[in-house]
Write a protein that holds these residues in place. Structure first.
Motif, PDB file in Angstrom:
ATOM      1  N   HIS A  48     -32.883 -16.725  59.208  1.00  0.00           N
ATOM      2  CA  HIS A  48     -33.458 -17.877  58.512  1.00  0.00           C
ATOM      3  C   HIS A  48     -32.784 -18.003  57.156  1.00  0.00           C
ATOM      4  CE1 HIS A  48     -35.827 -15.030  56.091  1.00  0.00           C
ATOM      5  NE2 HIS A  48     -36.038 -14.392  57.235  1.00  0.00           N
ATOM      6  N   LYS A  49     -33.162 -19.016  56.402  1.00  0.00           N
ATOM      7  CA  LYS A  49     -32.501 -19.351  55.142  1.00  0.00           C
ATOM      8  C   LYS A  49     -32.607 -18.268  54.081  1.00  0.00           C
ATOM      9  CE  LYS A  49     -36.628 -21.899  53.614  1.00  0.00           C
ATOM     10  NZ  LYS A  49     -37.412 -21.566  54.841  1.00  0.00           N
ATOM     11  N   LYS A  50     -33.607 -17.385  54.162  1.00  0.00           N
ATOM     12  CA  LYS A  50     -33.758 -16.317  53.183  1.00  0.00           C
ATOM     13  C   LYS A  50     -33.609 -14.946  53.828  1.00  0.00           C
ATOM     14  CE  LYS A  50     -36.609 -16.566  49.776  1.00  0.00           C
ATOM     15  NZ  LYS A  50     -37.821 -16.640  48.920  1.00  0.00           N
ATOM     16  N   ALA A  51     -32.796 -14.870  54.877  1.00  0.00           N
ATOM     17  CA  ALA A  51     -32.478 -13.573  55.464  1.00  0.00           C
ATOM     18  C   ALA A  51     -31.804 -12.698  54.406  1.00  0.00           C
ATOM     19  CB  ALA A  51     -31.565 -13.753  56.672  1.00  0.00           C
ATOM     20  N   PRO A  52     -31.968 -11.380  54.473  1.00  0.00           N
ATOM     21  CA  PRO A  52     -31.437 -10.513  53.408  1.00  0.00           C
ATOM     22  C   PRO A  52     -29.950 -10.702  53.125  1.00  0.00           C
ATOM     23  CG  PRO A  52     -32.954  -9.284  54.782  1.00  0.00           C
ATOM     24  CD  PRO A  52     -32.787 -10.621  55.440  1.00  0.00           C
ATOM     25  N   ASP A  53     -29.113 -10.863  54.166  1.00  0.00           N
ATOM     26  CA  ASP A  53     -27.686 -11.003  53.894  1.00  0.00           C
ATOM     27  C   ASP A  53     -27.376 -12.333  53.219  1.00  0.00           C
ATOM     28  OD1 ASP A  53     -28.298 -12.374  56.335  1.00  0.00           O
ATOM     29  OD2 ASP A  53     -26.167 -12.377  56.854  1.00  0.00           O
ATOM     30  N   ILE A  54     -28.139 -13.376  53.567  1.00  0.00           N
ATOM     31  CA  ILE A  54     -27.955 -14.667  52.898  1.00  0.00           C
ATOM     32  C   ILE A  54     -28.351 -14.548  51.431  1.00  0.00           C
ATOM     33  CG2 ILE A  54     -28.784 -17.051  52.777  1.00  0.00           C
ATOM     34  CD1 ILE A  54     -26.943 -16.655  55.115  1.00  0.00           C
ATOM     35  N   MET A  55     -29.496 -13.960  51.168  1.00  0.00           N
ATOM     36  CA  MET A  55     -29.972 -13.851  49.784  1.00  0.00           C
ATOM     37  C   MET A  55     -29.056 -12.986  48.929  1.00  0.00           C
ATOM     38  SD  MET A  55     -34.132 -13.710  49.952  1.00  0.00           S
ATOM     39  CE  MET A  55     -34.189 -13.718  48.170  1.00  0.00           C
ATOM     40  N   ASP A  56     -28.582 -11.864  49.483  1.00  0.00           N
ATOM     41  CA  ASP A  56     -27.704 -10.984  48.708  1.00  0.00           C
ATOM     42  C   ASP A  56     -26.438 -11.718  48.291  1.00  0.00           C
ATOM     43  OD1 ASP A  56     -29.516  -8.950  49.000  1.00  0.00           O
ATOM     44  OD2 ASP A  56     -28.395  -7.895  50.567  1.00  0.00           O
ATOM     45  N   ARG A  57     -25.828 -12.419  49.228  1.00  0.00           N
ATOM     46  CA  ARG A  57     -24.613 -13.149  48.904  1.00  0.00           C
ATOM     47  C   ARG A  57     -24.891 -14.300  47.937  1.00  0.00           C
ATOM     48  NH1 ARG A  57     -23.868 -10.741  53.615  1.00  0.00           N
ATOM     49  NH2 ARG A  57     -21.760 -10.037  54.171  1.00  0.00           N
ATOM     50  N   ALA A  58     -25.952 -15.040  48.213  1.00  0.00           N
ATOM     51  CA  ALA A  58     -26.278 -16.193  47.372  1.00  0.00           C
ATOM     52  C   ALA A  58     -26.497 -15.766  45.924  1.00  0.00           C
ATOM     53  CB  ALA A  58     -27.520 -16.901  47.907  1.00  0.00           C
ATOM     54  N   ARG A  59     -27.239 -14.703  45.724  1.00  0.00           N
ATOM     55  CA  ARG A  59     -27.539 -14.284  44.356  1.00  0.00           C
ATOM     56  C   ARG A  59     -26.285 -13.809  43.632  1.00  0.00           C
ATOM     57  NH1 ARG A  59     -32.946 -14.110  43.321  1.00  0.00           N
ATOM     58  NH2 ARG A  59     -32.591 -12.778  41.511  1.00  0.00           N
ATOM     59  N   ARG A  60     -25.360 -13.189  44.361  1.00  0.00           N
ATOM     60  CA  ARG A  60     -24.113 -12.769  43.709  1.00  0.00           C
ATOM     61  C   ARG A  60     -23.221 -13.966  43.403  1.00  0.00           C
ATOM     62  NH1 ARG A  60     -21.025  -7.576  45.793  1.00  0.00           N
ATOM     63  NH2 ARG A  60     -19.823  -8.209  43.936  1.00  0.00           N
ATOM     64  N   PHE A  61     -23.181 -14.957  44.308  1.00  0.00           N
ATOM     65  CA  PHE A  61     -22.410 -16.167  44.017  1.00  0.00           C
ATOM     66  C   PHE A  61     -22.916 -16.830  42.736  1.00  0.00           C
ATOM     67  CE2 PHE A  61     -21.600 -16.949  48.828  1.00  0.00           C
ATOM     68  CZ  PHE A  61     -20.577 -16.019  48.823  1.00  0.00           C
ATOM     69  N   VAL A  62     -24.236 -16.837  42.574  1.00  0.00           N
ATOM     70  CA  VAL A  62     -24.831 -17.465  41.390  1.00  0.00           C
ATOM     71  C   VAL A  62     -24.590 -16.617  40.149  1.00  0.00           C
ATOM     72  CG1 VAL A  62     -26.989 -18.186  40.317  1.00  0.00           C
ATOM     73  CG2 VAL A  62     -26.580 -18.689  42.734  1.00  0.00           C
ATOM     74  N   ALA A  63     -24.946 -15.333  40.226  1.00  0.00           N
ATOM     75  CA  ALA A  63     -24.903 -14.480  39.044  1.00  0.00           C
ATOM     76  C   ALA A  63     -23.487 -14.209  38.560  1.00  0.00           C
ATOM     77  CB  ALA A  63     -25.613 -13.160  39.344  1.00  0.00           C
ATOM     78  N   GLU A  64     -22.540 -14.046  39.481  1.00  0.00           N
ATOM     79  CA  GLU A  64     -21.186 -13.645  39.092  1.00  0.00           C
ATOM     80  C   GLU A  64     -20.212 -14.810  38.967  1.00  0.00           C
ATOM     81  OE1 GLU A  64     -19.738 -10.282  41.361  1.00  0.00           O
ATOM     82  OE2 GLU A  64     -21.787  -9.543  41.650  1.00  0.00           O
ATOM     83  N   CYS A  65     -20.508 -15.930  39.647  1.00  0.00           N
ATOM     84  CA  CYS A  65     -19.574 -17.064  39.620  1.00  0.00           C
ATOM     85  C   CYS A  65     -20.160 -18.310  38.978  1.00  0.00           C
ATOM     86  CB  CYS A  65     -19.128 -17.402  41.042  1.00  0.00           C
ATOM     87  SG  CYS A  65     -18.294 -16.063  41.910  1.00  0.00           S
ATOM     88  N   GLY A  66     -21.495 -18.344  38.767  1.00  0.00           N
ATOM     89  CA  GLY A  66     -22.121 -19.535  38.205  1.00  0.00           C
ATOM     90  C   GLY A  66     -22.270 -20.675  39.194  1.00  0.00           C
ATOM     91  N   PHE A  67     -22.152 -20.368  40.490  1.00  0.00           N
ATOM     92  CA  PHE A  67     -22.261 -21.399  41.518  1.00  0.00           C
ATOM     93  C   PHE A  67     -23.718 -21.763  41.778  1.00  0.00           C
ATOM     94  CE2 PHE A  67     -18.206 -19.807  43.906  1.00  0.00           C
ATOM     95  CZ  PHE A  67     -17.424 -20.225  42.856  1.00  0.00           C
ATOM     96  N   ALA A  68     -23.916 -22.889  42.462  1.00  0.00           N
ATOM     97  CA  ALA A  68     -25.173 -23.191  43.142  1.00  0.00           C
ATOM     98  C   ALA A  68     -24.977 -22.842  44.611  1.00  0.00           C
ATOM     99  CB  ALA A  68     -25.518 -24.669  43.003  1.00  0.00           C
ATOM    100  N   VAL A  69     -26.042 -22.388  45.270  1.00  0.00           N
ATOM    101  CA  VAL A  69     -25.986 -22.019  46.684  1.00  0.00           C
ATOM    102  C   VAL A  69     -27.179 -22.634  47.397  1.00  0.00           C
ATOM    103  CG1 VAL A  69     -25.930 -20.133  48.366  1.00  0.00           C
ATOM    104  CG2 VAL A  69     -24.843 -19.835  46.130  1.00  0.00           C
ATOM    105  N   VAL A  70     -26.940 -23.212  48.563  1.00  0.00           N
ATOM    106  CA  VAL A  70     -28.018 -23.800  49.347  1.00  0.00           C
ATOM    107  C   VAL A  70     -27.960 -23.265  50.764  1.00  0.00           C
ATOM    108  CG1 VAL A  70     -26.681 -25.862  50.024  1.00  0.00           C
ATOM    109  CG2 VAL A  70     -29.185 -25.965  49.951  1.00  0.00           C
ATOM    110  N   ALA A  71     -29.123 -23.018  51.344  1.00  0.00           N
ATOM    111  CA  ALA A  71     -29.240 -22.611  52.739  1.00  0.00           C
ATOM    112  C   ALA A  71     -30.461 -23.304  53.332  1.00  0.00           C
ATOM    113  CB  ALA A  71     -29.385 -21.094  52.865  1.00  0.00           C
ATOM    114  N   VAL A  72     -30.366 -23.674  54.585  1.00  0.00           N
ATOM    115  CA  VAL A  72     -31.489 -24.322  55.272  1.00  0.00           C
ATOM    116  C   VAL A  72     -31.727 -23.627  56.611  1.00  0.00           C
ATOM    117  CG1 VAL A  72     -31.049 -26.552  54.176  1.00  0.00           C
ATOM    118  CG2 VAL A  72     -30.037 -26.068  56.405  1.00  0.00           C
ATOM    119  N   ASP A  73     -32.915 -23.801  57.135  1.00  0.00           N
ATOM    120  CA  ASP A  73     -33.242 -23.236  58.436  1.00  0.00           C
ATOM    121  C   ASP A  73     -32.623 -24.082  59.550  1.00  0.00           C
ATOM    122  OD1 ASP A  73     -34.795 -21.093  57.525  1.00  0.00           O
ATOM    123  OD2 ASP A  73     -36.595 -22.342  57.374  1.00  0.00           O
TER     124      ASP A  73
END
Length: 243
Positions: A48-73
């Protein structure tokens, strides 16, 4: 688009939203303002959109690159209602495999069917999210493996806003024609001992990609054994092509 109040931790803001019948989540830097790169992430089968591997990657994209990240079910996953048609096909496929049928072609046919629904849905999500003032119409990347690859190949082929993509753990049986239309840089992940996608099919999909810049990352292990260090490579890849 209905957006819920944001929550935050470690400098990352998280907002759940609903676009029509599509539930999603948007991560951005805390206090973000102005246009920034956006990465759309496609989750794996049964996730799903907040599966652990999705969240781990998304948070690093945001924190380290300043990106926005979106995921949907994806339909039939997460907070979306059960889809009787997809459930019926999945049950029939399980029975076929139990009777000796090859798994990979059944997976490919099913993903091709779901992609006909998800490609326009994901394009609508991009439209809506890029209208938000703290996201804007910046460059777009796509990340998706396994089911996220089967749905992501036709999406990247159809969506001109995508400038770079990370794909993998998928085969060419249903996506070879769409892969040939992809011209953006691609980083492709392959598990050498994948029990779900034959190695030959993964290599065939990589070969079919029309991109002038494409890199194959092959690692030993089964379908779910993708090494954690591949995330570091993905961060560098997107920072180079989107940042």
């Amino acid at each position: 688009m209905r957006v819920n109040p944001a929550t935050s931790s470690d400098g990352v803001s998280e907002q759940l939203f609903t676009l029509g019948e599509i539930p999603g989540v948007l991560w951005t830097p805390l206090g973000a303002a102005g246009t920034r790169p956006l990465v759309l992430m496609g989750h794996g089968g049964g996730q799903h959109k907040k599966a652990p591997d999705i969240m781990d990657r998304a948070r690093r994209f945001v924190a380290e690159c300043g990106f926005a990240v979106v995921a949907v079910d994806v339909p039939g996953h997460g907070d979306r209602p059960t889809d009787e048609r997809y459930d019926r096909i999945a049950t029939e496929n399980q029975a076929r495999v139990a009777a000796g049928a090859e798994l990979a072609p059944l997976i490919a046919e099913f993903q091709a069917l779901v992609a006909r629904q998800t490609v326009p849905e994901w394009q609508a999500v991009l439209d809506a999210v890029q209208q938000l003032p703290h996201v804007g119409a910046g460059p777009v990347g796509y990340w998706g493996v396994s089911l996220g690859c089967g749905l992501g190949v036709p999406f990247v082929a159809a969506e001109p806003r995508v400038r770079a993509a990370v794909l993998g753990l998928g085969g060419a049986l249903a996506t070879v024609e769409a892969a040939a239309r992809i011209t953006v840089p691609v980083e492709f992940l392959l598990q050498w001992d994948d029990e779900r996608v034959p190695r030959s099919q993964g290599l065939a999909l990589f070969d079919a990609l029309g991109s002038a810049e494409k890199t194959l990352h092959a690692n030993t292990g089964r379908h779910g054994d993708m090494p954690a260090f591949e995330l570091d490579s993905t961060l560098r890849f997107f920072a180079r092509h989107l940042g």
